[in-house]
Design a protein around this motif. Sequence first.
Motif, mmCIF file in Angstrom:
data_model
loop_
_atom_site.group_PDB
_atom_site.id
_atom_site.type_symbol
_atom_site.label_atom_id
_atom_site.label_comp_id
_atom_site.label_asym_id
_atom_site.label_seq_id
_atom_site.Cartn_x
_atom_site.Cartn_y
_atom_site.Cartn_z
ATOM 1 N N VAL A 90 0.928 -1.285 0.070
ATOM 2 C CA VAL A 90 0.029 -0.019 -0.067
ATOM 3 C C VAL A 90 0.798 1.274 0.161
ATOM 4 O O VAL A 90 0.425 2.449 0.149
ATOM 5 C CB VAL A 90 -1.007 0.085 1.224
ATOM 6 N N GLY A 91 2.198 1.175 -0.142
ATOM 7 C CA GLY A 91 3.053 2.316 0.185
ATOM 8 C C GLY A 91 2.835 3.424 -1.012
ATOM 9 O O GLY A 91 2.885 4.642 -0.974
ATOM 10 N N SER A 92 2.213 2.783 -2.114
ATOM 11 C CA SER A 92 2.003 3.785 -3.370
ATOM 12 C C SER A 92 0.916 5.024 -2.978
ATOM 13 O O SER A 92 0.741 5.850 -4.035
ATOM 14 C CB SER A 92 1.883 3.157 -4.670
ATOM 15 N N PHE A 93 0.209 4.799 -2.052
ATOM 16 C CA PHE A 93 -1.038 5.642 -1.687
ATOM 17 C C PHE A 93 -0.694 7.102 -1.236
ATOM 18 O O PHE A 93 -1.666 7.753 -1.276
ATOM 19 C CB PHE A 93 -2.009 4.946 -0.886
ATOM 20 N N GLY A 94 0.584 7.056 -0.945
ATOM 21 C CA GLY A 94 0.686 8.539 -0.565
ATOM 22 C C GLY A 94 2.097 8.717 0.197
ATOM 23 O O GLY A 94 2.545 7.470 0.970
ATOM 24 N N PRO A 95 2.592 9.602 0.537
ATOM 25 C CA PRO A 95 3.960 9.912 1.198
ATOM 26 C C PRO A 95 3.692 9.526 2.576
ATOM 27 O O PRO A 95 4.427 9.175 3.589
ATOM 28 C CB PRO A 95 4.441 11.256 1.001
ATOM 29 N N VAL A 96 2.563 10.318 3.135
ATOM 30 C CA VAL A 96 2.210 9.952 4.804
ATOM 31 C C VAL A 96 2.224 8.742 4.991
ATOM 32 O O VAL A 96 2.644 8.214 6.042
ATOM 33 C CB VAL A 96 1.033 10.923 5.124
ATOM 34 N N LEU A 97 1.457 7.890 4.412
ATOM 35 C CA LEU A 97 1.204 6.389 4.545
ATOM 36 C C LEU A 97 2.689 5.633 4.622
ATOM 37 O O LEU A 97 2.965 4.827 5.569
ATOM 38 C CB LEU A 97 0.193 5.806 3.755
ATOM 39 N N THR A 98 3.280 6.143 3.599
ATOM 40 C CA THR A 98 4.918 5.338 3.583
ATOM 41 C C THR A 98 5.503 5.681 4.732
ATOM 42 O O THR A 98 6.220 4.613 5.214
ATOM 43 C CB THR A 98 5.284 6.115 2.266
ATOM 44 N N VAL A 99 5.534 6.891 5.227
ATOM 45 C CA VAL A 99 6.416 7.246 6.435
ATOM 46 C C VAL A 99 5.813 6.708 7.580
ATOM 47 O O VAL A 99 6.661 6.236 8.572
ATOM 48 C CB VAL A 99 6.507 8.764 6.381
ATOM 49 N N ILE A 100 4.591 6.448 7.696
ATOM 50 C CA ILE A 100 4.141 6.066 8.736
ATOM 51 C C ILE A 100 4.233 4.393 8.900
ATOM 52 O O ILE A 100 4.593 3.963 9.991
ATOM 53 C CB ILE A 100 2.467 6.098 8.762
ATOM 54 N N LEU A 101 4.343 3.831 7.624
ATOM 55 C CA LEU A 101 4.597 2.246 7.827
ATOM 56 C C LEU A 101 6.122 2.118 7.990
ATOM 57 O O LEU A 101 6.425 1.099 8.943
ATOM 58 C CB LEU A 101 4.293 1.657 6.406
ATOM 59 N N ILE A 102 7.059 3.004 7.474
ATOM 60 C CA ILE A 102 8.350 2.709 7.924
ATOM 61 C C ILE A 102 8.748 3.357 9.166
ATOM 62 O O ILE A 102 9.433 2.458 10.063
ATOM 63 C CB ILE A 102 9.165 3.747 6.856
#
Length: 441
Positions: free
Chosen positions: A330-342
């Motif tokens: 799901v990381g391609s859904f946006g920068p905020v979600l990407t940073v949260i998962l990392i």
Amino acid sequence: MSLLSQTDSAISPEKRKQATILGVMLCISYCVSYIGRLDFSACIPAMAAEGVFNSAFAGLTGTGFLIFYGIGQFINGFLGDRTDPGAMIGIGLFFSGICNICVGLSSSFPSSKYFILGFWCLAGYFSSMLWAPIVKCIAEYLTGSVKSKVAINISATIPAGTVLSYLLSSLLLSAYGWNSVFYACGSLLIAFSIVWFLIFYRSASVLKPERISHDNSKTRNGDNISGASDQTPGLFTLIASTGLVFTILSILFNGVLKDGVTLWVPSLISDSFSLSPSSASLISVILPIINLPGAYIAIKLNNRYFNNEMTTSALLFGISAASFALLCLVGSFGPVLTVILIAISTSAMLGANTMFLTYIPLEFSSVGRSSSITGFLDACSYAASAVSGVTIGKISSAYGWNAAVYSWIAVAAAGFAVTLAGARFWKAGRHKYVSDKDDNQ
């Protein structure tokens, strides 16, 4: 009884006051050091955009910092058990600040990237003068509830310093450019080093450190208080006989996921979502905010359920692997979600790092090896971080960021397996040298 659960009944009010002051200063010093360590990561996109260097050279520079940091940890860990830890902390802060300012000035020189590489490597060495002596100060100068609170809260200074570094960098990048970031962070380090020297020795004059004599007996002001007569065990004897071999392997994987990944988060966000360097740095602030509870969760899990730092860390490696796997989906859904998962992964790794570099070394304070153990383990961690820093850069450049994330999943899975395998060896081996042997700590 645990080393972190002593009572305050025998501590005078003045000593308790000075212990509290020193504990606060230890936490602030490490927080400030992170402001001056992560500014480079925040500035990479801006420096690359100006043509100072490309991503490969940025990775080399970050790796150089980590190599010198790791070497310094090994050296300064041993020195911390033999010299004045307070002086080492102050010197490390001061010269880390000088190196930051020199990086900012480097753009005025021809072939500036090589000056940046050199000064940032030196910054890595001077930054390494803090953590092992800090653990030594906690072990020897602090007692009772103050020691317990500082041991718990010191890990929170890492995400706090990271938040402050990214916020300061974001503000200065957009207003004045990347050079100003290094000037500001360097000046802050130098100013605080002066404050540290003024306060540390005043507190230290009241708090007489509990030291370990050559015959392995605890002493305070030269008086034997333990009656022990065995020779203090060497570092490698401790490693071989307490299960620390598995801790060393585990912390290699931890170093990749805690620091190697963190180095590249602003670049990952900037490349994947076409954001400006200042915007990428600002969004990256989410990372340490979510990291903040990582250490507290790890401590809670360890105290309530496991009573084994390695078992706790194995669970945290599993969380890290699951978070990165979800990022692939799901990381391609946006920068905020990407940073949260990392951030979920790095929060778990901060918790494991707290087990490896605070709680495990403090078990060896009774034999005068807390600084040596800390320095050696931290050196191993940053050796892995150094390799991963440049490797992640090469993987992302050659195969894209998805491939880099797949490699992080593999590292987390390997960390889970090794740490879980080592849990029973650490449970059996840790009681051979620690002073308090009650399993119900």
